[in-house]
Scaffold this active site. Structure first.
Site, PDB file in Angstrom:
ATOM      1  N   SER A 256       0.787  -1.238   0.000  1.00 59.14           N
ATOM      2  CA  SER A 256       0.000   0.000   0.000  1.00 59.14           C
ATOM      3  C   SER A 256       0.821   1.292   0.000  1.00 59.14           C
ATOM      4  O   SER A 256       0.263   2.368  -0.141  1.00 59.14           O
ATOM      5  CB  SER A 256      -0.964   0.027   1.192  1.00 59.14           C
ATOM      6  OG  SER A 256      -0.253   0.063   2.412  1.00 59.14           O
ATOM      7  N   LYS A 301      -5.885   4.529   8.412  1.00 52.91           N
ATOM      8  CA  LYS A 301      -4.767   5.304   7.866  1.00 52.91           C
ATOM      9  C   LYS A 301      -5.063   6.800   7.878  1.00 52.91           C
ATOM     10  O   LYS A 301      -4.167   7.613   8.124  1.00 52.91           O
ATOM     11  CB  LYS A 301      -4.439   4.822   6.449  1.00 52.91           C
ATOM     12  CG  LYS A 301      -3.870   3.412   6.434  1.00 52.91           C
ATOM     13  CD  LYS A 301      -3.489   2.950   5.041  1.00 52.91           C
ATOM     14  CE  LYS A 301      -2.845   1.579   5.104  1.00 52.91           C
ATOM     15  NZ  LYS A 301      -2.399   1.085   3.796  1.00 52.91           N
TER      16      LYS A 301
END
EC number: 3.4.21.53
Length: 364
Positions: A256, A301
């Protein structure tokens, strides 16, 4: 004992029993929470995250932070009380255990898979950044992984360059499986390869690499579906970079961070500052062509990025709807589908044209 007292005592004992059951009763869930966020333009543990040599680099300012998610380990068994607390907490997310560790995946297997994905994301980030700059990056088909106990174990190795299969030239990774499955199980297949060490030496010495032939007896696949011939490898793409680009970031796995690595590399190789000194964070996979893909745990996140000080968050288009459901105060979610989208958004951010930014909404 009076009836009222007996009733209260029984209720108290039952409540204690339920609390004890909640503490000791395992439930099939795992927990996600915000992990560390690291500036790809800066240092981590005293070392530059991105170290580029053999090519001119430029000073950078601001932040291009990659973000992470902490998850409970594969062998951790959450109890009912922890699950309820996690469901109620704002900065954690409780998900089915199989979501993070499918098919009974062990901690060791998960760590290995994440390490491989992280390594591949670094390669793709380098390729995407250099292609954006018009710098050619030669590529070829390589052995990505070798299955333990398979016919290929000890014969082929990760990083070996696959030139031919049975004398037929290999142009892309999918060609390898296609040529192997032309056989029936038990037949021999001949690989023409450049061993990984020979390839590395040839690149360093600027000479043509020497090939060798490796003959492997195929086995029968044991997965669902049509039985076919296999040798036990997966093929991928290898690259030859025109100058060294090292990415150093320990204890991080998965794909990611690809987008943020690519932007960090691009920023260091171009004059000026991509962020204009702003604090930008983000996430997203990236492929060699610069396409940005979705990731897991985006809600965690964004929380981690805002807590660190980010004002803008580059969000994969396919994650926008989920991220927008609970956006941290003061954080602008910017929708991106490609590296070009991200570069355009950064141009608007550094010029103060925030009204022009493609923002995430609950619809995507």
């Amino acid at each position: 004992m009076p009836r009222r007292t007996a009733t209260m005592l029984a209720s108290t004992l039952m409540l204690i029993a339920l609390l004890c059951a909640g503490v000791f009763l395992p439930v099939p869930y795992a927990e996600m929470s915000p992990g560390p966020t690291v500036n790809t333009l800066g240092e981590h543990d005293g070392e530059p995250v991105l170290n580029i040599t053999g090519h001119r680099t430029y000073p950078t300012t601001g932040h291009l932070n990659m973000t992470t998610v902490r998850v409970t380990s594969a062998d951790y068994r959450m109890n009912l009380v922890e699950a309820v607390y996690g469901w109620l907490a704002h900065d954690t997310k409780v998900v089915p255990h199989d979501t993070l560790y499918p098919d009974g995946q062990t901690e060791e297997q998960s760590t290995q898979e994440n390490a491989e994905e992280f390594s591949q994301s670094q390669e793709s980030a380098k390729v995407a950044a250099l292609k954006e700059l018009g710098i050619k990056v030669p590529s070829w088909v390589v052995v990505s992984t070798v299955v333990k106990g398979s016919p290929a174990e000890g014969r082929l190795h990760a990083g070996d360059v696959v030139k031919e299969v049975d004398g037929t030239a290999v142009r892309q990774p999918a060609d390898v499986a296609k040529l192997v499955t032309r056989h029936t199980p038990g037949q021999k297949v001949v690989f023409t390869v450049v061993p990984a060490k020979e390839q590395a030496a040839a690149e360093k010495q600027h000479r043509t690499a020497k090939t060798e032939k490796v003959t492997i007896t195929t086995a029968q696949s044991d997965d669902d579906g049509r039985k076919r011939a296999i040798v036990g490898i997966s093929a991928g793409t290898g690259h030859s970079f025109p100058f060294p680009i090292d990415i150093k970031l320990a204890d991080v796995g998965g794909p990611s961070a690809g987008l943020m690595f690519a932007l960090g590399i691009y920023d260091k190789l171009t004059p000026g500052s991509l962020t204009g000194g702003r604090f930008v964070a983000g996430t997203g996979t990236i492929d060699d062509s610069g396409k940005v893909g979705p990731i897991g745990g985006v809600e965690m996140k964004t929380v981690g990025a805002r807590d660190k000080g980010a004002r803008y968050f580059l969000t994969p288009a396919d994650n926008c709807a989920a991220a927008a459901k609970d956006t941290p105060a003061g954080l602008t979610l910017v929708k991106v589908g490609t590296m070009d989208d991200a570069l355009d958004a950064l141009k608007d951010i550094r010029r103060g044209r925030t009204a022009d930014l493609p923002k995430c909404t609950a619809k995507g």
